[in-house]
Scaffold this active site. Sequence first.
Site, PDB file in Angstrom:
ATOM      1  N   HIS A   1     -12.070   0.630  16.373  1.00 32.48           N
ATOM      2  CA  HIS A   1     -12.851  -0.453  16.977  1.00 32.48           C
ATOM      3  C   HIS A   1     -12.248  -0.705  18.353  1.00 32.48           C
ATOM      4  CE1 HIS A   1     -15.054  -4.106  17.577  1.00 32.48           C
ATOM      5  NE2 HIS A   1     -14.114  -4.941  17.173  1.00 32.48           N
TER       6      HIS A   1
ATOM      7  N   GLU B   1     -31.802 -10.789  -4.140  1.00 34.04           N
ATOM      8  CA  GLU B   1     -32.868  -9.914  -3.667  1.00 34.04           C
ATOM      9  C   GLU B   1     -32.672  -9.456  -2.225  1.00 34.04           C
ATOM     10  OE1 GLU B   1     -36.940 -10.711  -4.538  1.00 34.04           O
ATOM     11  OE2 GLU B   1     -36.454 -11.860  -6.339  1.00 34.04           O
TER      12      GLU B   1
ATOM     13  N   GLU C   1     -22.134  -8.738  14.169  1.00 29.37           N
ATOM     14  CA  GLU C   1     -21.425  -9.427  13.092  1.00 29.37           C
ATOM     15  C   GLU C   1     -21.699 -10.923  13.109  1.00 29.37           C
ATOM     16  OE1 GLU C   1     -17.527  -6.414  13.076  1.00 29.37           O
ATOM     17  OE2 GLU C   1     -17.436  -8.377  14.063  1.00 29.37           O
TER      18      GLU C   1
ATOM     19  N   SER D   1       0.814  -1.224   0.000  1.00 31.67           N
ATOM     20  CA  SER D   1       0.000   0.000   0.000  1.00 31.67           C
ATOM     21  C   SER D   1       0.844   1.269   0.000  1.00 31.67           C
ATOM     22  CB  SER D   1      -0.919   0.011   1.228  1.00 31.67           C
ATOM     23  OG  SER D   1      -1.851  -1.033   1.182  1.00 31.67           O
TER      24      SER D   1
END
Length: 338
Positions: free
Chosen positions: A107, A230, A194, A52
């Site tokens: 977090h 959906e 989660e 990165s």
Amino acid sequence: MKVYYEQDADLNLLSSKKIAVLGFGSQGHAHSLNLHESGMNVCVGLRKTSSSWQKAENAGLEVKTVPEAVKWADVIMVLLPDQNQREVYESEIGPTLKSGDTLAFGHGFNIHYKQIVPPADVNVMMIAPKGPGHLVRRTFLEGSGVPCLIAVHQDPSGNTKGLALAWSKGIGGARSGVIETNFKNETETDLLGEQAVLCGGSAELIKAGFETLVDAGYPPDLAYFECMHEMKLIVDLYYEGGLSRMNYSVSDTAEYGGMTRGSRLITAETRKEMKKILSEIQSGQFAKEWLDEYNSGSKNFDKLRKENREHPIEKVGETLRGMMSWLFKKNKKEEVGV
């Protein structure tokens, strides 16, 4: 419950600080770029070998190694994976922290479970956007933002809450609303959501519905559309107006069928198991299990990932999604760092 907005936050509290964002993943790229474009003095902290590094530089950000970034900064946001934070803290963050620094998290996991115990003379805060990083970035660019939770764990300076509000404003969260909580409540509710609903519960329900239809002889592509594709339509309705909006928008047949059959799936036994999952989170049992799994080589985790990738719904979905040109273009735009 008090909700804070842009008028409640003073960016000047942050503009006088040097800010290091550790990590340039989903949340890291969003926080660093949004703050940079809000006029803050930001650098990104990464391993020298990180893939990165070039991405962050190409995005116009200054990049330093983690120890260099921590030494340079007054405010350090740790946006590394939960399972890596303790090791990086002990080897590269903690030894370089200075009295009066502010340590921030996206977090509460490592603070709440005492994997990281900062010195008493360091401010500790949390700014947790309630959405993935690509949405934090996209909504900021669109002029809105993802709502945030903030929390203060240590406040020797007396202005840590102000810094958390300023950070929320800088990344766009204060445009939508900021709610104050604490590290314990954020961590435990986040993990339960989660595991039981968002990632674990919904995935198992989708797979079970797909399997039920395919086992009964229905075409897999039809089963995919009904049970996976959906789902987004329904979740969007939840997002826009809760359960009432969803029930108002679907057919009477769907509303009645859902109300009379849903409780046959989510039974007293299901609720009992959900409470058990919560107790494992509250006691620290889950945190220990996850960290032990990671530190022992992640063999079971890798096995579970492989099984999930090879589930028939993934094979069917890959083919069907390949036909959705609009979806391909959207996903390309939302790749991390783009």
